[in-house]
Design a protein around this motif. Sequence first.
Motif, short mmCIF file in Angstrom:
data_model
loop_
_atom_site.label_atom_id
_atom_site.label_comp_id
_atom_site.label_asym_id
_atom_site.label_seq_id
_atom_site.Cartn_x
_atom_site.Cartn_y
_atom_site.Cartn_z
N PHE A 51 6.27 5.32 -14.17
CA PHE A 51 6.75 5.29 -12.76
C PHE A 51 5.68 4.65 -11.76
CE2 PHE A 51 7.11 7.07 -8.38
CZ PHE A 51 8.38 6.71 -8.03
N LEU A 52 4.49 4.86 -12.14
CA LEU A 52 3.05 4.25 -11.55
C LEU A 52 3.14 3.03 -11.98
CD1 LEU A 52 0.98 4.75 -9.67
CD2 LEU A 52 -0.64 5.28 -11.82
N LEU A 53 3.36 2.56 -13.11
CA LEU A 53 3.35 0.83 -13.40
C LEU A 53 4.52 0.39 -12.57
CD1 LEU A 53 2.86 0.86 -17.24
CD2 LEU A 53 1.17 0.16 -15.52
N VAL A 54 5.67 0.93 -12.51
CA VAL A 54 6.86 0.31 -11.63
C VAL A 54 6.40 -0.05 -10.23
CG1 VAL A 54 9.04 0.51 -10.98
CG2 VAL A 54 8.63 0.96 -13.20
N CYS A 55 5.85 1.30 -9.82
CA CYS A 55 5.10 0.94 -8.37
C CYS A 55 4.33 -0.17 -8.15
CB CYS A 55 4.84 2.52 -7.75
SG CYS A 55 6.26 3.58 -7.71
N VAL A 56 3.32 -0.25 -8.97
CA VAL A 56 2.23 -1.06 -8.82
C VAL A 56 2.71 -2.52 -8.99
CG1 VAL A 56 0.03 -1.88 -9.84
CG2 VAL A 56 0.36 0.31 -9.42
N THR A 57 3.65 -2.59 -9.76
CA THR A 57 4.30 -4.08 -9.97
C THR A 57 5.22 -4.16 -8.90
OG1 THR A 57 4.52 -3.55 -12.38
CG2 THR A 57 6.19 -5.18 -11.38
N LEU A 58 5.98 -3.47 -8.37
CA LEU A 58 6.57 -3.82 -6.96
C LEU A 58 5.58 -4.17 -5.85
CD1 LEU A 58 9.31 -1.11 -6.98
CD2 LEU A 58 9.83 -3.67 -7.29
N GLY A 84 3.85 6.17 -4.96
CA GLY A 84 3.82 5.81 -6.75
C GLY A 84 2.73 6.51 -7.18
N SER A 85 1.50 6.80 -6.70
CA SER A 85 0.36 7.67 -7.13
C SER A 85 0.69 9.16 -6.83
CB SER A 85 -0.83 7.29 -6.43
OG SER A 85 -1.03 5.92 -6.59
N ALA A 86 1.16 9.59 -5.50
CA ALA A 86 1.69 10.69 -5.37
C ALA A 86 2.73 11.33 -6.19
CB ALA A 86 2.13 10.92 -3.91
N ALA A 87 3.70 10.65 -6.45
CA ALA A 87 4.87 11.10 -7.36
C ALA A 87 4.28 11.27 -8.60
CB ALA A 87 6.02 10.06 -7.15
N ALA A 88 3.42 10.27 -9.32
CA ALA A 88 2.97 10.28 -10.49
C ALA A 88 2.19 11.36 -10.89
CB ALA A 88 2.15 8.89 -10.91
N THR A 89 1.28 11.98 -9.83
CA THR A 89 0.55 12.89 -9.77
C THR A 89 1.51 14.17 -10.00
OG1 THR A 89 -1.16 12.01 -8.66
CG2 THR A 89 -1.05 14.33 -8.70
N LEU A 104 0.95 -1.20 -0.03
CA LEU A 104 0.03 -0.06 0.07
C LEU A 104 0.93 1.16 -0.16
CD1 LEU A 104 -3.10 -1.04 2.38
CD2 LEU A 104 -3.13 -0.53 -0.26
N THR A 105 2.01 1.11 0.70
CA THR A 105 2.93 2.44 0.82
C THR A 105 3.36 2.63 -0.61
OG1 THR A 105 3.45 2.09 2.97
CG2 THR A 105 4.96 3.45 1.88
N LEU A 106 3.79 1.63 -1.30
CA LEU A 106 4.53 1.87 -2.77
C LEU A 106 3.29 2.22 -3.73
CD1 LEU A 106 6.32 -1.65 -2.94
CD2 LEU A 106 7.29 0.70 -3.22
N VAL A 107 2.09 1.78 -3.70
CA VAL A 107 1.16 2.07 -4.21
C VAL A 107 0.77 3.81 -3.98
CG1 VAL A 107 -1.51 2.08 -5.13
CG2 VAL A 107 -0.05 0.11 -5.00
N LEU A 108 0.65 4.15 -2.89
CA LEU A 108 0.26 5.43 -2.59
C LEU A 108 1.52 6.42 -2.80
CD1 LEU A 108 -1.25 5.05 1.09
CD2 LEU A 108 -2.42 5.56 -1.28
#
Length: 145
Positions: free
Chosen positions: A34-41, A15-20, A9-13
């Motif tokens: 970047f978001l795809l990499v974070c979601v994959t991780l 990643g979402s903030a950075a992608a925004t 959840l930390t990775l997704v959140l």
Amino acid sequence: MTRAWILPLTLVLCGSAAATGLVFAKESGSALVFLLVCVTLAVVNSPLIFPRSISAVEAQRRSTVDGRPVVYWRPGCAYCLRLRMRLGRSAHRLHWVDIWRDPAGAAAVRAANDGDETVPTVVVGGQPHTNPDPVWVREQLSPGP
């Protein structure tokens, strides 16, 4: 929320903030990557990638009956992920115990590793093996489906 989901959840959140931020900076392509990499991780480090965990007591009982190894693991562990990926389809033939969900499993790992919660710890025939080679673990599986 259990501890197993904190890292994903930390990775997704994050990643979402950075992608925004990247989208606002007119870097849409970079944001998507970047978001795809974070979601994959996040997926790789989530409980979803591992076979369903059972309790340590149940794993020991089943191992006594069928002779299959017991793997003590925890989400976010790179060595556990390496073992899981290298075992491939044969991973479902082992008994997996998530030590973050099962206090008895964590206690068994500490007992086998001088008080440390070092994972993966694989128990074969009652003997613990800390971070064994995946090829060796595969060899410990008896022929079967």
